[in-house]
Design an enzyme around this catalytic site. Structure first.
Site, PDB file in Angstrom:
ATOM      1  N   ARG A  51       0.836  -1.196   0.000  1.00 53.91           N
ATOM      2  CA  ARG A  51       0.000   0.000   0.000  1.00 53.91           C
ATOM      3  C   ARG A  51       0.878   1.257   0.000  1.00 53.91           C
ATOM      4  O   ARG A  51       0.430   2.347  -0.386  1.00 53.91           O
ATOM      5  CB  ARG A  51      -0.955   0.028   1.210  1.00 53.91           C
ATOM      6  CG  ARG A  51      -2.080   1.046   1.033  1.00 53.91           C
ATOM      7  CD  ARG A  51      -2.924   1.215   2.282  1.00 53.91           C
ATOM      8  NE  ARG A  51      -2.112   1.663   3.372  1.00 53.91           N
ATOM      9  CZ  ARG A  51      -2.094   1.092   4.580  1.00 53.91           C
ATOM     10  NH1 ARG A  51      -2.867   0.057   4.855  1.00 53.91           N
ATOM     11  NH2 ARG A  51      -1.308   1.561   5.514  1.00 53.91           N
ATOM     12  N   TYR A 103     -10.798  20.754 -15.585  1.00 57.00           N
ATOM     13  CA  TYR A 103     -11.377  19.411 -15.639  1.00 57.00           C
ATOM     14  C   TYR A 103     -12.586  19.360 -14.710  1.00 57.00           C
ATOM     15  O   TYR A 103     -12.469  19.609 -13.499  1.00 57.00           O
ATOM     16  CB  TYR A 103     -10.322  18.374 -15.259  1.00 57.00           C
ATOM     17  CG  TYR A 103     -10.851  16.975 -15.292  1.00 57.00           C
ATOM     18  CD1 TYR A 103     -11.141  16.353 -16.505  1.00 57.00           C
ATOM     19  CD2 TYR A 103     -11.084  16.268 -14.129  1.00 57.00           C
ATOM     20  CE1 TYR A 103     -11.650  15.069 -16.540  1.00 57.00           C
ATOM     21  CE2 TYR A 103     -11.592  14.983 -14.158  1.00 57.00           C
ATOM     22  CZ  TYR A 103     -11.868  14.393 -15.374  1.00 57.00           C
ATOM     23  OH  TYR A 103     -12.376  13.131 -15.401  1.00 57.00           O
ATOM     24  N   ASP A 176      -1.988  20.785 -13.744  1.00 57.96           N
ATOM     25  CA  ASP A 176      -2.542  19.587 -14.386  1.00 57.96           C
ATOM     26  C   ASP A 176      -2.087  19.638 -15.842  1.00 57.96           C
ATOM     27  O   ASP A 176      -2.585  20.426 -16.639  1.00 57.96           O
ATOM     28  CB  ASP A 176      -4.077  19.604 -14.272  1.00 57.96           C
ATOM     29  CG  ASP A 176      -4.727  18.375 -14.915  1.00 57.96           C
ATOM     30  OD1 ASP A 176      -4.057  17.685 -15.700  1.00 57.96           O
ATOM     31  OD2 ASP A 176      -5.921  18.130 -14.632  1.00 57.96           O
ATOM     32  N   LYS A 201      -4.729   8.954 -19.555  1.00 56.39           N
ATOM     33  CA  LYS A 201      -4.852   9.573 -20.871  1.00 56.39           C
ATOM     34  C   LYS A 201      -3.606   9.297 -21.715  1.00 56.39           C
ATOM     35  O   LYS A 201      -3.341   8.160 -22.024  1.00 56.39           O
ATOM     36  CB  LYS A 201      -5.156  11.061 -20.699  1.00 56.39           C
ATOM     37  CG  LYS A 201      -6.243  11.351 -19.645  1.00 56.39           C
ATOM     38  CD  LYS A 201      -7.618  10.874 -20.050  1.00 56.39           C
ATOM     39  CE  LYS A 201      -8.652  10.910 -18.931  1.00 56.39           C
ATOM     40  NZ  LYS A 201      -8.827  12.182 -18.257  1.00 56.39           N
TER      41      LYS A 201
HETATM   42  C1  LIG Z   1      -9.184  12.619 -16.982  1.00 59.40           C
HETATM   43  C2  LIG Z   1      -8.621  13.829 -16.397  1.00 59.40           C
HETATM   44  C3  LIG Z   1      -8.472  13.956 -15.007  1.00 59.40           C
HETATM   45  C4  LIG Z   1      -8.912  12.870 -14.039  1.00 59.40           C
HETATM   46  O1  LIG Z   1      -8.163  11.707 -14.212  1.00 59.40           O
HETATM   47  P1  LIG Z   1      -8.730  10.203 -13.932  1.00 59.40           P
HETATM   48  O2  LIG Z   1      -7.584   9.358 -14.275  1.00 59.40           O
HETATM   49  O3  LIG Z   1      -9.940  10.035 -14.817  1.00 59.40           O
HETATM   50  O4  LIG Z   1      -9.111  10.168 -12.489  1.00 59.40           O
HETATM   51  C5  LIG Z   1      -7.915  15.126 -14.517  1.00 59.40           C
HETATM   52  N1  LIG Z   1      -7.525  16.127 -15.344  1.00 59.40           N
HETATM   53  C6  LIG Z   1      -7.659  16.040 -16.676  1.00 59.40           C
HETATM   54  C7  LIG Z   1      -7.220  17.171 -17.531  1.00 59.40           C
HETATM   55  C8  LIG Z   1      -8.219  14.898 -17.252  1.00 59.40           C
HETATM   56  O5  LIG Z   1      -8.359  14.818 -18.576  1.00 59.40           O
END
Ligand SMILES: *Cc1c(COP(=O)(O)O)cnc(C)c1O
Length: 381
Positions: A51, A103, A176, A201
């Site tokens: 963990r 997001y 992000d 992604k």
């Molecule tokens: C998809 C996404 C998230 C969240 O990520 P998950 O892996 O779905 O939890 C955060 N920021 C952006 C820009 C995203 O495209």
């Protein structure tokens, strides 16, 4: 390897590591949840319990750290888990500045969590540096959260300028960078403190793993809180998923460059189409943040674009209904192209125009992608 070679090389060979015990070219998957203590009562490898740590995370964390030019990286069970960890390292009474357009799920979460935890949040237009400056509360603002290009209008924010603003009031800047990927932008080299990725992604790239990551410029006290947050909170990945992620990252550079080429070409074609009102893509000279994007992003403008269809919401939904090669699905950054009527998924209160379709450009033949879109636009007019 990191000092000598370029990012594409580092990624392709996952830093070139060979398994010491077996000479395996690809690192093994460690499914063990626990590790044996030595007779001297120590843990000789540093691994105690999965963990907190698992050697399967290490190669992907080290590769991402090298690509982002950070000093430490951590994988999480999802992008949201990674982002949430950063906010939860704040204290009650702290102030946060976040973007108006970001997001959607994270914005939703942040809005309700911040009220519960008495962390105040101002959502500001981050393309307007004067507005960010005006929102700063010296002594209280602890975090500026930015996203660039930001979902789903793809506004690009000046990371270096935001870093200066944050530093002036002793706050951190977290970015992000899911859409830019380390191939196109390295926020830490521009002064950001933390980079967050939804590794679901582009990093994984094959729409088959949910994963998140954080990379830090320095492993300071704040980072130590995040490490604790993950090991105690338990937002870790499974080892098989971590291995899949590393496999995906080996082709990151190739995929990102192809998607940039296709997205730019498609954006240029779409801008000429009679049924298109507007194309939002940082690579187009008509885009508001184009000059900044050209300065801040290297080697391309990303694989995400949005199209505003003439005729409003029903026309946009009709176009999405008529494509066959593009798949109607949420998410982004996979090898297959996706199309989504964004307002439908965001629902009540969304800042996204009702006539907007979000396109995640995959690595299919660009002309096939264009023909399919063009047919849908013509048929639904
Ligand atoms: C998809 C996404 C998230 C969240 O990520 P998950 O892996 O779905 O939890 C955060 N920021 C952006 C820009 C995203 O495209």
């Amino acid at each position: 390897m990191t000092k000598t070679y370029k990012p594409a090389t580092l990624a392709a060979q996952a830093l070139g590591d060979i398994d010491e015990t077996t000479q395996a070219l690809i690192p093994p998957i460690y499914t063990s949840t626990t590790y044996v203590r030595a007779p001297d009562n120590q843990y000789p490898t540093g691994n105690v319990y999965s963990r907190a740590d698992n050697p399967t995370y290490d190669p992907a964390e080290r590769l991402l750290c090298a690509l982002e030019k950070g000093s430490d990286a951590m994988l999480f069970s999802s992008g949201m888990a990674a982002a949430v960890a950063v906010f939860q390292a704040l204290s009650t009474g702290d102030h946060v500045i976040a973007p108006k357009v970001m997001y959607w799920s994270l914005r939703n979460w942040l809005q309700s969590w911040s009220q519960q935890w008495q962390v105040s949040v101002d959502f500001v237009d981050m393309t307007d540096l004067a507005a960010v400056k005006a929102a700063l509360k010296p002594g209280k603002t602890r975090l500026i959260w930015a996203e660039s290009p930001a979902n789903p209008l793809w506004s690009v924010v000046d990371i270096a300028a935001l870093a200066d603003l944050a530093q002036a009031v002793d706050a951190r800047l977290a970015v992000d960078s899911t859409v830019a990927t380390p191939v196109l932008t390295q926020p830490l080299t521009l002064g950001a403190d933390i980079v967050m990725h939804s590794a679901t992604k582009y990093l994984n790239g094959h729409s088959d793993v949910i994963a998140g990551a954080l990379v830090t410029a320095v492993a300071d006290d704040f980072w130590a809180r995040l490490v604790k947050n993950r090991s105690q909170g338990g937002g870790v990945m499974g080892p098989v998923e971590a291995a899949l992620l590393l496999r995906g990252m080996r082709t990151l550079t190739l995929r990102v460059h192809q998607t940039c080429r296709s997205a730019l070409w498609l954006a240029q074609q779409l801008e000429q189409h009679p049924h298109v009102e507007q194309v939002l893509y940082p690579g187009l000279p008509s885009f508001a943040g184009h000059e900044l994007a050209a300065r801040q992003m290297q080697g391309g403008f990303g694989g995400m674009l949005s199209v505003r269809v003439k005729g409003g919401e029903s026309a946009a939904i009709a176009v999405a209904a008529k494509v066959s090669l593009w798949k109607r699905a949420t998410s982004l950054g996979g090898v297959e192209s996706l199309i989504e009527h964004r307002a439908s998924i965001e629902g009540e209160g969304t800042p996204v125009p009702a006539d907007l379709l979000r396109l995640s450009v995959g690595i299919e033949d660009t002309d096939d992608l264009w023909q399919d879109l063009c047919k849908a636009l013509d048929e639904s007019a």
